[in-house]
Scaffold this motif. Sequence first.
Motif, PDB file in Angstrom:
ATOM      1  N   ALA A  22       0.835  -1.209   0.000  1.00  0.00           N
ATOM      2  CA  ALA A  22       0.000   0.000   0.000  1.00  0.00           C
ATOM      3  C   ALA A  22       0.868   1.257   0.000  1.00  0.00           C
ATOM      4  O   ALA A  22       0.437   2.322  -0.424  1.00  0.00           O
ATOM      5  CB  ALA A  22      -0.935  -0.010   1.205  1.00  0.00           C
ATOM      6  N   GLU A  23       2.099   1.112   0.485  1.00  0.00           N
ATOM      7  CA  GLU A  23       2.942   2.303   0.634  1.00  0.00           C
ATOM      8  C   GLU A  23       3.960   2.505  -0.486  1.00  0.00           C
ATOM      9  O   GLU A  23       4.727   3.457  -0.462  1.00  0.00           O
ATOM     10  CB  GLU A  23       3.673   2.223   1.987  1.00  0.00           C
ATOM     11  CG  GLU A  23       2.706   2.539   3.125  1.00  0.00           C
ATOM     12  CD  GLU A  23       3.210   2.044   4.474  1.00  0.00           C
ATOM     13  OE1 GLU A  23       4.345   1.527   4.544  1.00  0.00           O
ATOM     14  OE2 GLU A  23       2.441   2.172   5.447  1.00  0.00           O
ATOM     15  N   VAL A  24       3.979   1.605  -1.462  1.00  0.00           N
ATOM     16  CA  VAL A  24       4.977   1.778  -2.526  1.00  0.00           C
ATOM     17  C   VAL A  24       4.632   3.023  -3.337  1.00  0.00           C
ATOM     18  O   VAL A  24       3.463   3.396  -3.439  1.00  0.00           O
ATOM     19  CB  VAL A  24       5.059   0.547  -3.473  1.00  0.00           C
ATOM     20  CG1 VAL A  24       5.331  -0.723  -2.698  1.00  0.00           C
ATOM     21  CG2 VAL A  24       3.789   0.432  -4.308  1.00  0.00           C
ATOM     22  N   PRO A  25       5.669   3.710  -3.890  1.00  0.00           N
ATOM     23  CA  PRO A  25       5.356   4.885  -4.711  1.00  0.00           C
ATOM     24  C   PRO A  25       4.578   4.501  -5.955  1.00  0.00           C
ATOM     25  O   PRO A  25       4.667   3.365  -6.414  1.00  0.00           O
ATOM     26  CB  PRO A  25       6.732   5.440  -5.086  1.00  0.00           C
ATOM     27  CG  PRO A  25       7.749   4.532  -4.517  1.00  0.00           C
ATOM     28  CD  PRO A  25       7.092   3.434  -3.771  1.00  0.00           C
ATOM     29  N   ARG A  26       3.849   5.485  -6.485  1.00  0.00           N
ATOM     30  CA  ARG A  26       2.992   5.221  -7.641  1.00  0.00           C
ATOM     31  C   ARG A  26       3.796   4.776  -8.861  1.00  0.00           C
ATOM     32  O   ARG A  26       3.313   4.003  -9.691  1.00  0.00           O
ATOM     33  CB  ARG A  26       2.179   6.499  -7.939  1.00  0.00           C
ATOM     34  CG  ARG A  26       1.295   6.465  -9.161  1.00  0.00           C
ATOM     35  CD  ARG A  26       0.186   5.417  -9.013  1.00  0.00           C
ATOM     36  NE  ARG A  26      -0.631   5.383 -10.218  1.00  0.00           N
ATOM     37  CZ  ARG A  26      -0.272   4.783 -11.353  1.00  0.00           C
ATOM     38  NH1 ARG A  26       0.893   4.170 -11.450  1.00  0.00           N
ATOM     39  NH2 ARG A  26      -1.061   4.802 -12.403  1.00  0.00           N
ATOM     40  N   ASP A  27       5.071   5.243  -8.972  1.00  0.00           N
ATOM     41  CA  ASP A  27       5.856   4.842 -10.151  1.00  0.00           C
ATOM     42  C   ASP A  27       6.595   3.529  -9.874  1.00  0.00           C
ATOM     43  O   ASP A  27       7.798   3.408 -10.067  1.00  0.00           O
ATOM     44  CB  ASP A  27       6.819   5.958 -10.582  1.00  0.00           C
ATOM     45  CG  ASP A  27       7.824   6.299  -9.488  1.00  0.00           C
ATOM     46  OD1 ASP A  27       7.561   5.933  -8.323  1.00  0.00           O
ATOM     47  OD2 ASP A  27       8.865   6.903  -9.802  1.00  0.00           O
ATOM     48  N   SER A  28       5.823   2.549  -9.398  1.00  0.00           N
ATOM     49  CA  SER A  28       6.403   1.229  -9.106  1.00  0.00           C
ATOM     50  C   SER A  28       5.708   0.181  -9.955  1.00  0.00           C
ATOM     51  O   SER A  28       4.562   0.333 -10.341  1.00  0.00           O
ATOM     52  CB  SER A  28       6.176   0.843  -7.642  1.00  0.00           C
ATOM     53  OG  SER A  28       6.706   1.810  -6.784  1.00  0.00           O
ATOM     54  N   ILE A  29       6.448  -0.906 -10.186  1.00  0.00           N
ATOM     55  CA  ILE A  29       5.872  -2.102 -10.795  1.00  0.00           C
ATOM     56  C   ILE A  29       5.928  -3.177  -9.714  1.00  0.00           C
ATOM     57  O   ILE A  29       6.971  -3.358  -9.092  1.00  0.00           O
ATOM     58  CB  ILE A  29       6.708  -2.555 -12.011  1.00  0.00           C
ATOM     59  CG1 ILE A  29       6.538  -1.565 -13.169  1.00  0.00           C
ATOM     60  CG2 ILE A  29       6.351  -3.967 -12.427  1.00  0.00           C
ATOM     61  CD1 ILE A  29       7.513  -1.799 -14.314  1.00  0.00           C
ATOM     62  N   ILE A  30       4.781  -3.830  -9.455  1.00  0.00           N
ATOM     63  CA  ILE A  30       4.805  -4.914  -8.463  1.00  0.00           C
ATOM     64  C   ILE A  30       4.573  -6.228  -9.199  1.00  0.00           C
ATOM     65  O   ILE A  30       3.606  -6.356  -9.954  1.00  0.00           O
ATOM     66  CB  ILE A  30       3.706  -4.725  -7.391  1.00  0.00           C
ATOM     67  CG1 ILE A  30       3.822  -3.344  -6.736  1.00  0.00           C
ATOM     68  CG2 ILE A  30       3.781  -5.829  -6.341  1.00  0.00           C
ATOM     69  CD1 ILE A  30       2.728  -3.058  -5.705  1.00  0.00           C
ATOM     70  N   LEU A  31       5.470  -7.174  -9.024  1.00  0.00           N
ATOM     71  CA  LEU A  31       5.297  -8.483  -9.638  1.00  0.00           C
ATOM     72  C   LEU A  31       4.942  -9.483  -8.553  1.00  0.00           C
ATOM     73  O   LEU A  31       5.655  -9.592  -7.556  1.00  0.00           O
ATOM     74  CB  LEU A  31       6.592  -8.932 -10.327  1.00  0.00           C
ATOM     75  CG  LEU A  31       7.132  -8.019 -11.435  1.00  0.00           C
ATOM     76  CD1 LEU A  31       8.465  -8.570 -11.949  1.00  0.00           C
ATOM     77  CD2 LEU A  31       6.127  -7.915 -12.573  1.00  0.00           C
ATOM     78  N   ALA A  32       3.857 -10.199  -8.724  1.00  0.00           N
ATOM     79  CA  ALA A  32       3.460 -11.191  -7.724  1.00  0.00           C
ATOM     80  C   ALA A  32       3.807 -12.573  -8.234  1.00  0.00           C
ATOM     81  O   ALA A  32       3.368 -12.969  -9.311  1.00  0.00           O
ATOM     82  CB  ALA A  32       1.963 -11.083  -7.460  1.00  0.00           C
ATOM     83  N   LEU A  33       4.619 -13.301  -7.474  1.00  0.00           N
ATOM     84  CA  LEU A  33       4.892 -14.704  -7.810  1.00  0.00           C
ATOM     85  C   LEU A  33       3.790 -15.528  -7.150  1.00  0.00           C
ATOM     86  O   LEU A  33       2.644 -15.366  -7.510  1.00  0.00           O
ATOM     87  CB  LEU A  33       6.294 -15.096  -7.331  1.00  0.00           C
ATOM     88  CG  LEU A  33       7.423 -14.191  -7.853  1.00  0.00           C
ATOM     89  CD1 LEU A  33       8.749 -14.563  -7.222  1.00  0.00           C
ATOM     90  CD2 LEU A  33       7.505 -14.254  -9.365  1.00  0.00           C
ATOM     91  N   THR A  34       4.126 -16.353  -6.141  1.00  0.00           N
ATOM     92  CA  THR A  34       3.060 -17.064  -5.415  1.00  0.00           C
ATOM     93  C   THR A  34       3.228 -16.845  -3.913  1.00  0.00           C
ATOM     94  O   THR A  34       4.341 -16.635  -3.424  1.00  0.00           O
ATOM     95  CB  THR A  34       3.143 -18.593  -5.650  1.00  0.00           C
ATOM     96  OG1 THR A  34       4.467 -19.026  -5.363  1.00  0.00           O
ATOM     97  CG2 THR A  34       2.771 -18.947  -7.057  1.00  0.00           C
ATOM     98  N   ILE A  35       2.094 -16.834  -3.218  1.00  0.00           N
ATOM     99  CA  ILE A  35       2.127 -16.881  -1.755  1.00  0.00           C
ATOM    100  C   ILE A  35       1.257 -18.074  -1.367  1.00  0.00           C
ATOM    101  O   ILE A  35       0.038 -17.974  -1.325  1.00  0.00           O
ATOM    102  CB  ILE A  35       1.562 -15.590  -1.124  1.00  0.00           C
ATOM    103  CG1 ILE A  35       2.365 -14.382  -1.598  1.00  0.00           C
ATOM    104  CG2 ILE A  35       1.594 -15.691   0.422  1.00  0.00           C
ATOM    105  CD1 ILE A  35       1.849 -13.060  -1.087  1.00  0.00           C
ATOM    106  N   LEU A  36       1.893 -19.206  -1.168  1.00  0.00           N
ATOM    107  CA  LEU A  36       1.141 -20.383  -0.722  1.00  0.00           C
ATOM    108  C   LEU A  36       1.087 -20.395   0.802  1.00  0.00           C
ATOM    109  O   LEU A  36       0.161 -20.922   1.407  1.00  0.00           O
ATOM    110  CB  LEU A  36       1.805 -21.653  -1.238  1.00  0.00           C
ATOM    111  CG  LEU A  36       1.582 -21.905  -2.744  1.00  0.00           C
ATOM    112  CD1 LEU A  36       2.634 -22.835  -3.302  1.00  0.00           C
ATOM    113  CD2 LEU A  36       0.192 -22.464  -2.984  1.00  0.00           C
TER     114      LEU A  36
END
Length: 572
Positions: free
Chosen positions: A174-188
């Motif tokens: 929620a706190e990352v800057p707007r000019d970020s790319i977030i890549l989600a792998l897996t959260i098992l």
Amino acid sequence: MKTGDHVPRVLILYPYDERLAATTAAGEAIRTRLLQATKARIDLFSEFLDLSRFPEAEHIGRMARYLSAKYADRRELAASAKVIVAGFSSFTAEEMDLPNDVVGAFSDFDIVKTAEMARGLQPEARHLFIIGGSSEFDRSWLARARADLAAFSKDYETTYLEDLTIEEFTKVAAEVPRDSIILALTILKDRDGRNFMPREAVKQIAETAGAPIYGPYLTYIDYGVVGGSVVTFESLGKTVADLALEAVAGKPISNLESPQTYVADARQLERWGLSEKNLPAGAIQMFKEPTFWEQYWLAAVFALAVITFQGTVIAGLLIERRRRQAAETESRHRLLEVVHLNQSATAGALSASIAHELNQPLGAIRSNAEAAAVILRSERPDLELIGQILVDIQDDDQRAHDVISRIRGLLKKRSEIDWQEFDLNEVATSAIRILRGEAERRSVVVSSSHTSRELPVRADRVHVQQVILNLATNAMDAMLEVITTEKRLLLETRLTTESQVELSISDTGRGIPDERLASIFEPFYTTKPHGTGLGLSIARAIVETYGGKISAANRPGGGAVFRVVLPLARNG
Ligand code: ADP
């Protein structure tokens, strides 16, 4: 699977139960492809192992014994059977240490391609975050992503978010800057050891994330991610089926990768203000939704169009049947269905006009409310003026209400004819109101001439209104390409004899070819590119139900006139 000259047999083993969309969708794709390629000369079997609800080794042993017993009489199947596995990456396969003769249709979950898609959509991004959970699988995925993304991540300030609880993931994201790319792998699993369906975890994080999230799984779509490079169920199914077909043909087979597709969620593109122009070529957009009005009206129109299209043939047949049938109640029931289809189609065709009509009172209410607010803010508010404004608002509200109840009437479905005695003049006036917007849009001048006395008829008023709407829309259509000084539609009612009333609708359109006058009411006759040729036949069916007659003629001065004669109600 069995090779040789018999019909080949393929057994599809589903790891979970039949409710898991991902595997059943892939399974369906396999079946379809196999049936198609062999022209259905194939024996297909399916078994669901239900491993998510019964993960214990005992169950697996039991299933294995059961399946070998079940397929024992097809021993040749077991002897020369080839085993193809699918649904995971070659990387996972290595970790699973699969037997040598097992061939895989692997899905490489390509994080680099997904990252590149993100870069295309967010060229201005400076930060890169990669999210992964704490299970063994999650960790090895993270390690692999680190290696794969080594070159890509050089252009960014890169942070690996790992070893966190789900709350921490959510908070940090929620706190990352707007000019970020977030890549989600897996959260098992998270750091606390809590188990997750990865997409559920991703969904929770995406809800409040400060920047767009991407992921390499199709199952993440609709769970808050913008998209990624994924293997679709169809693509996976096709790869498996192709391997199976080769095996059936006796050819040697080896591991294959299923082709990937870029998939994006149009709602997420919109949420983040990302331009679809920056999507990679060939990307598929899911959930592409229209604007508010389109959503509201066009969605309805589209649905109605589909209904009408499907209903067209049936409706035509039903009308014809009704005309020949003596069984009253049955035919009445059919008539109601057909008229309802027709009403829905009319509502669809007129929806823009109805929306326009609704917008007028709503707009007035809004400006009046704004005016009242301004007055109230003044030092000495003129309460009398505000009182007047409130009366206006009430009037406009009533107008909006009237528009809505007219649409309701148009869409109402009945199981019985609603016999009423009503004034034909009044129904004619109300039909004109529904048409007014559409007529204006088409620059058609609508006028009406009524008898001053009431013309009571006994029928279902919604049906009679539908006849008028059908005739009037036809009249407007007929004037579409005609170049005349004036496009005029005239609606007249009169008393013809002591016991009959007549309603006529005339236009200044192109008229009807003489040889067609007699047969124009037959179903399916149409001269319009998107016509159904049912409007007039439905109108005739309705009129005849109420003991009336309908006819068409050309006017001496050009244009057509349609006349509907109905019996006058007894007390009229
Ligand atoms: P559709 O409107 O779907 O074509 P209809 O049964 O309502 O089906 O009309 C059948 C055909 O009759 C129309 O395609 C048109 O050629 C002709 N027609 C109907 N009304 C008129 C009119 N007022 N003037 C000229 N032609 C008309």
